[in-house]
Motif scaffolding. Structure first.
Motif, PDB file in Angstrom:
ATOM      1  N   PRO A  65     -23.486  -3.847  29.887  1.00 48.27           N
ATOM      2  CA  PRO A  65     -24.437  -2.778  30.202  1.00 48.27           C
ATOM      3  C   PRO A  65     -24.846  -2.007  28.951  1.00 48.27           C
ATOM      4  CG  PRO A  65     -22.217  -2.130  30.805  1.00 48.27           C
ATOM      5  CD  PRO A  65     -22.140  -3.559  30.335  1.00 48.27           C
ATOM      6  N   GLY A  66     -26.012  -1.396  29.009  1.00 47.24           N
ATOM      7  CA  GLY A  66     -26.445  -0.515  27.932  1.00 47.24           C
ATOM      8  C   GLY A  66     -27.151  -1.217  26.785  1.00 47.24           C
ATOM      9  N   PHE A  67     -27.516  -2.477  26.938  1.00 43.23           N
ATOM     10  CA  PHE A  67     -28.226  -3.191  25.886  1.00 43.23           C
ATOM     11  C   PHE A  67     -29.588  -3.632  26.407  1.00 43.23           C
ATOM     12  CE2 PHE A  67     -24.031  -3.400  24.102  1.00 43.23           C
ATOM     13  CZ  PHE A  67     -24.254  -3.371  22.730  1.00 43.23           C
ATOM     14  N   GLY A  68     -30.330  -2.686  26.990  1.00 46.48           N
ATOM     15  CA  GLY A  68     -31.608  -3.011  27.598  1.00 46.48           C
ATOM     16  C   GLY A  68     -32.644  -3.528  26.623  1.00 46.48           C
ATOM     17  N   GLU A  69     -32.694  -2.943  25.427  1.00 48.46           N
ATOM     18  CA  GLU A  69     -33.736  -3.333  24.489  1.00 48.46           C
ATOM     19  C   GLU A  69     -33.392  -4.592  23.723  1.00 48.46           C
ATOM     20  OE1 GLU A  69     -30.846  -0.984  22.136  1.00 48.46           O
ATOM     21  OE2 GLU A  69     -31.747  -0.691  24.085  1.00 48.46           O
ATOM     22  N   ALA A  70     -32.124  -4.930  23.584  1.00 48.03           N
ATOM     23  CA  ALA A  70     -31.720  -6.130  22.851  1.00 48.03           C
ATOM     24  C   ALA A  70     -30.314  -6.516  23.279  1.00 48.03           C
ATOM     25  CB  ALA A  70     -31.758  -5.868  21.350  1.00 48.03           C
ATOM     26  N   SER A  71     -30.028  -7.793  23.212  1.00 47.36           N
ATOM     27  CA  SER A  71     -28.691  -8.268  23.554  1.00 47.36           C
ATOM     28  C   SER A  71     -27.714  -7.895  22.437  1.00 47.36           C
ATOM     29  CB  SER A  71     -28.721  -9.789  23.722  1.00 47.36           C
ATOM     30  OG  SER A  71     -28.937 -10.411  22.464  1.00 47.36           O
ATOM     31  N   PRO A  72     -26.410  -7.921  22.716  1.00 47.95           N
ATOM     32  CA  PRO A  72     -25.434  -7.677  21.647  1.00 47.95           C
ATOM     33  C   PRO A  72     -25.616  -8.670  20.495  1.00 47.95           C
ATOM     34  CG  PRO A  72     -24.360  -7.574  23.780  1.00 47.95           C
ATOM     35  CD  PRO A  72     -25.763  -8.055  24.024  1.00 47.95           C
ATOM     36  N   GLU A  73     -25.973  -9.907  20.830  1.00 41.72           N
ATOM     37  CA  GLU A  73     -26.188 -10.912  19.791  1.00 41.72           C
ATOM     38  C   GLU A  73     -27.393 -10.557  18.917  1.00 41.72           C
ATOM     39  OE1 GLU A  73     -23.876 -12.681  23.093  1.00 41.72           O
ATOM     40  OE2 GLU A  73     -25.762 -11.593  23.047  1.00 41.72           O
ATOM     41  N   ALA A  74     -28.441 -10.016  19.532  1.00 35.58           N
ATOM     42  CA  ALA A  74     -29.623  -9.601  18.765  1.00 35.58           C
ATOM     43  C   ALA A  74     -29.284  -8.446  17.831  1.00 35.58           C
ATOM     44  CB  ALA A  74     -30.761  -9.214  19.703  1.00 35.58           C
ATOM     45  N   ASN A 107     -27.915  -6.722  12.190  1.00 34.63           N
ATOM     46  CA  ASN A 107     -26.957  -6.252  11.183  1.00 34.63           C
ATOM     47  C   ASN A 107     -26.696  -7.329  10.132  1.00 34.63           C
ATOM     48  OD1 ASN A 107     -26.446  -3.599  12.084  1.00 34.63           O
ATOM     49  ND2 ASN A 107     -25.166  -4.387  13.712  1.00 34.63           N
ATOM     50  N   LEU A 108     -26.600  -8.579  10.568  1.00 35.79           N
ATOM     51  CA  LEU A 108     -26.420  -9.672   9.611  1.00 35.79           C
ATOM     52  C   LEU A 108     -27.647  -9.812   8.711  1.00 35.79           C
ATOM     53  CD1 LEU A 108     -24.603 -12.453  11.646  1.00 35.79           C
ATOM     54  CD2 LEU A 108     -23.800 -11.356   9.556  1.00 35.79           C
ATOM     55  N   HIS A 109     -28.830  -9.631   9.282  1.00 36.93           N
ATOM     56  CA  HIS A 109     -30.072  -9.697   8.504  1.00 36.93           C
ATOM     57  C   HIS A 109     -30.033  -8.678   7.366  1.00 36.93           C
ATOM     58  CE1 HIS A 109     -34.368  -9.982   7.675  1.00 36.93           C
ATOM     59  NE2 HIS A 109     -34.450  -8.683   7.819  1.00 36.93           N
ATOM     60  N   ASN A 110     -29.648  -7.456   7.671  1.00 36.00           N
ATOM     61  CA  ASN A 110     -29.553  -6.420   6.641  1.00 36.00           C
ATOM     62  C   ASN A 110     -28.422  -6.726   5.659  1.00 36.00           C
ATOM     63  OD1 ASN A 110     -31.742  -4.859   7.540  1.00 36.00           O
ATOM     64  ND2 ASN A 110     -30.469  -3.922   9.106  1.00 36.00           N
ATOM     65  N   PHE A 111     -27.337  -7.306   6.152  1.00 35.39           N
ATOM     66  CA  PHE A 111     -26.234  -7.697   5.271  1.00 35.39           C
ATOM     67  C   PHE A 111     -26.677  -8.800   4.310  1.00 35.39           C
ATOM     68  CE2 PHE A 111     -22.377 -10.263   4.431  1.00 35.39           C
ATOM     69  CZ  PHE A 111     -21.683  -9.314   3.696  1.00 35.39           C
ATOM     70  N   PHE A 112     -27.460  -9.769   4.801  1.00 35.79           N
ATOM     71  CA  PHE A 112     -27.960 -10.830   3.929  1.00 35.79           C
ATOM     72  C   PHE A 112     -28.860 -10.259   2.840  1.00 35.79           C
ATOM     73  CE2 PHE A 112     -27.422 -13.915   7.662  1.00 35.79           C
ATOM     74  CZ  PHE A 112     -26.161 -14.279   7.229  1.00 35.79           C
ATOM     75  N   ASN A 113     -29.599  -9.212   3.157  1.00 34.77           N
ATOM     76  CA  ASN A 113     -30.417  -8.552   2.149  1.00 34.77           C
ATOM     77  C   ASN A 113     -29.519  -7.938   1.074  1.00 34.77           C
ATOM     78  OD1 ASN A 113     -33.380  -7.824   1.718  1.00 34.77           O
ATOM     79  ND2 ASN A 113     -32.292  -5.925   1.242  1.00 34.77           N
ATOM     80  N   TYR A 114     -28.450  -7.277   1.502  1.00 34.03           N
ATOM     81  CA  TYR A 114     -27.479  -6.684   0.566  1.00 34.03           C
ATOM     82  C   TYR A 114     -26.886  -7.767  -0.339  1.00 34.03           C
ATOM     83  CZ  TYR A 114     -23.020  -4.723  -0.983  1.00 34.03           C
ATOM     84  OH  TYR A 114     -21.952  -4.325  -1.738  1.00 34.03           O
ATOM     85  N   ILE A 115     -26.484  -8.897   0.261  1.00 30.70           N
ATOM     86  CA  ILE A 115     -25.919 -10.009  -0.506  1.00 30.70           C
ATOM     87  C   ILE A 115     -26.956 -10.532  -1.504  1.00 30.70           C
ATOM     88  CG2 ILE A 115     -25.086 -12.401  -0.337  1.00 30.70           C
ATOM     89  CD1 ILE A 115     -23.033 -10.316   0.534  1.00 30.70           C
ATOM     90  N   ALA A 116     -28.195 -10.686  -1.067  1.00 34.65           N
ATOM     91  CA  ALA A 116     -29.259 -11.194  -1.939  1.00 34.65           C
ATOM     92  C   ALA A 116     -29.482 -10.260  -3.124  1.00 34.65           C
ATOM     93  CB  ALA A 116     -30.546 -11.382  -1.141  1.00 34.65           C
TER      94      ALA A 116
END
Length: 183
Positions: free
Chosen positions: A58-67, A72-81
């Motif tokens: 519950p509570g993930f109406g706008e996006a799934s937990p995986e999304a 967060n991984l997308h932003n982490f990959f930017n940090y790594i890059a």
């Protein structure tokens, strides 16, 4: 993927749940899970069984937990890059390394896309850096990040943490004698 079969048991409405949840007291708590009913006939000796493939979160109406994890991984990959590009620039002894460090001092890496968009608009030299960061983050995500290792480590961390927390709780709440604890 292995499915989970659940027997339907008429549980009373748990007090910790919001009363606005779609709980049918006759069917019990589990009816609100997105499960598919098995086609086998039910009888008093063969209770209704459901095949549940996923837990309802519950509570993930706008996006799934995986999304949300992917973001967060997308932003982490930017940090790594940024780290990779910075290290590459330092090895090359380029003066642009200082410009990147100055930019990092004034711009947050919390949102990778916002960071790169700002970097592109700073100057033509910064634009080249931003394009290099975009290229590296894509390559790292697609070719270098060890996705299987991530899954293995996440499972291991959850299991070890759960075991540790449960062990600590049992030790704190169980009356133990000096002979049992060795003290």
């Amino acid at each position: 993927m292995e499915s989970l079969a659940v027997n339907i048991v008429p549980f009373p409405h748990p007090s910790f749940l919001n009363s606005k949840l779609p709980i049918n007291r006759e069917k019990g708590f589990f009816h609100c899970w997105p499960c598919k009913q098995r086609s086998s006939s039910s009888s008093p000796h063969n209770p209704t069984r459901l095949n549940c493939h996923k837990m309802f979160v519950p509570g993930f109406g706008e996006a799934s937990p995986e999304a949300k994890a992917a973001k967060n991984l997308h932003n982490f990959f930017n940090y790594i890059a940024v780290k990779i590009v910075s290290a590459q620039l330092e090895m090359g002894g380029r003066a642009i390394t200082e410009e990147l460090m100055e930019f990092l001092d004034t711009h947050s890496l919390n949102d990778g896309d916002e960071f790169c968009a700002s970097l592109m608009r700073e100057s033509s030299r910064h634009k080249a850096l931003a394009l290099r960061i975009l290229e590296v983050r894509s390559a790292y995500c697609k070719r270098d990040f060890e996705w299987d290792n991530l899954k293995r480590l996440a499972f291991k961390m959850v299991d070890e943490s759960n075991t540790k927390l449960m062990r600590e709780y049992v030790l704190e709440t169980s009356p133990a004698t000096e002979n049992e604890t060795g003290k």
